[in-house]
Design a protein around this motif. Structure first.
Motif, PDB file in Angstrom:
ATOM      1  N   VAL A 160      -6.110  -2.784  -2.002  1.00 16.58           N
ATOM      2  CA  VAL A 160      -5.435  -1.553  -2.406  1.00 16.58           C
ATOM      3  C   VAL A 160      -4.010  -1.855  -2.883  1.00 16.58           C
ATOM      4  O   VAL A 160      -3.515  -1.225  -3.820  1.00 16.58           O
ATOM      5  N   SER A 161      -3.370  -2.860  -2.277  1.00 16.81           N
ATOM      6  CA  SER A 161      -2.011  -3.201  -2.706  1.00 16.81           C
ATOM      7  C   SER A 161      -2.003  -3.744  -4.133  1.00 16.81           C
ATOM      8  O   SER A 161      -1.076  -3.468  -4.894  1.00 16.81           O
ATOM      9  N   VAL A 162      -3.033  -4.492  -4.507  1.00 14.05           N
ATOM     10  CA  VAL A 162      -3.119  -4.989  -5.885  1.00 14.05           C
ATOM     11  C   VAL A 162      -3.330  -3.824  -6.850  1.00 14.05           C
ATOM     12  O   VAL A 162      -2.701  -3.765  -7.913  1.00 14.05           O
ATOM     13  N   VAL A 163      -4.175  -2.886  -6.468  1.00 13.56           N
ATOM     14  CA  VAL A 163      -4.399  -1.706  -7.316  1.00 13.56           C
ATOM     15  C   VAL A 163      -3.104  -0.901  -7.442  1.00 13.56           C
ATOM     16  O   VAL A 163      -2.735  -0.470  -8.537  1.00 13.56           O
ATOM     17  N   GLY A 179       3.498  -0.475  -9.560  1.00 13.71           N
ATOM     18  CA  GLY A 179       4.429  -1.598  -9.525  1.00 13.71           C
ATOM     19  C   GLY A 179       4.778  -2.162 -10.885  1.00 13.71           C
ATOM     20  O   GLY A 179       5.959  -2.327 -11.213  1.00 13.71           O
ATOM     21  N   VAL A 180       3.773  -2.468 -11.675  1.00 14.05           N
ATOM     22  CA  VAL A 180       4.026  -3.048 -12.994  1.00 14.05           C
ATOM     23  C   VAL A 180       4.807  -2.083 -13.883  1.00 14.05           C
ATOM     24  O   VAL A 180       5.813  -2.482 -14.491  1.00 14.05           O
ATOM     25  N   PRO A 181       4.402  -0.807 -13.983  1.00 15.05           N
ATOM     26  CA  PRO A 181       5.224   0.106 -14.791  1.00 15.05           C
ATOM     27  C   PRO A 181       6.659   0.249 -14.274  1.00 15.05           C
ATOM     28  O   PRO A 181       7.598   0.350 -15.063  1.00 15.05           O
ATOM     29  N   LEU A 237       0.362   4.431  -3.106  1.00 14.92           N
ATOM     30  CA  LEU A 237      -0.731   4.877  -2.242  1.00 14.92           C
ATOM     31  C   LEU A 237      -1.071   6.340  -2.513  1.00 14.92           C
ATOM     32  O   LEU A 237      -2.251   6.720  -2.540  1.00 14.92           O
ATOM     33  N   PHE A 238      -0.070   7.162  -2.750  1.00 21.32           N
ATOM     34  CA  PHE A 238      -0.313   8.567  -3.070  1.00 21.32           C
ATOM     35  C   PHE A 238      -1.108   8.699  -4.367  1.00 21.32           C
ATOM     36  O   PHE A 238      -2.057   9.490  -4.453  1.00 21.32           O
ATOM     37  N   VAL A 239      -0.752   7.918  -5.376  1.00 17.20           N
ATOM     38  CA  VAL A 239      -1.488   7.951  -6.642  1.00 17.20           C
ATOM     39  C   VAL A 239      -2.932   7.496  -6.430  1.00 17.20           C
ATOM     40  O   VAL A 239      -3.872   8.089  -6.980  1.00 17.20           O
TER      41      VAL A 239
END
Length: 156
Positions: A59-62, A68-70, A100-102
């Motif tokens: 989930v952290s990668v997702v 994170g990337v944006p 996590l909310f997204v």
């Protein structure tokens, strides 16, 4: 100072790995502590800890891909270099729960119910820990890169 997008994304991915590593270390230490309290069962507690870590790491990668990337690409390198540490850490604390909310919104088809957030306190804490470490490592690497570039420019 010009810092290419692939390098910034690479630094953020390295930060994500560091955040996940910190969480893995904490879960293993917790498993060892529980094993000592239960007088044995080290293998079982380690497997339980690893089993709870793997989904969080996925989930952290997702979350890194979605938020994170944006965030890393939208934040200018100059801002990262000039911002005080407390502000950067505060941003890191917020990015994980936002991701996590997204993810929860996506999993609930945009219609979150109370059940979506039931018994998720551990996940919110994990997301905040991972994102704080990840963003701190990312910013530290960017600042180190800037110092190296400046020192090379002064030598020339």
């Amino acid at each position: 100072m010009k810092l290419d997008h692939p390098l910034r994304v690479g630094y953020s991915f390295f930060g994500l790995l560091a955040g996940d590593a910190v969480l893995l270390i904490l879960t293993v230490v917790n498993a060892l502590h529980i094993s000592l309290l239960l007088h044995g069962q080290l293998k079982a507690q380690f497997l339980i800890a690893l089993g709870s870590f793997i989904p969080v790491a996925i989930v952290s990668v997702v979350g890194w891909l979605i938020v994170g990337v944006p965030a890393v690409l939208s934040l200018s390198p100059r801002r990262v270099l000039q911002a005080p540490l407390w502000l950067l850490l505060s941003l890191g604390v917020v990015l994980g729960p936002a991701a996590l909310f997204v993810i929860f919104l996506l999993l609930s088809w945009g219609m979150p119910k109370a059940e979506t957030f039931t018994n998720t306190g551990f996940l919110w804490a994990c997301s905040s820990l991972i994102s704080t470490v990840a963003f701190a490592v990312h910013c530290a690497l960017m600042r180190r890169h800037a110092r190296l570039v400046l020192s090379c420019n002064f030598r020339s």
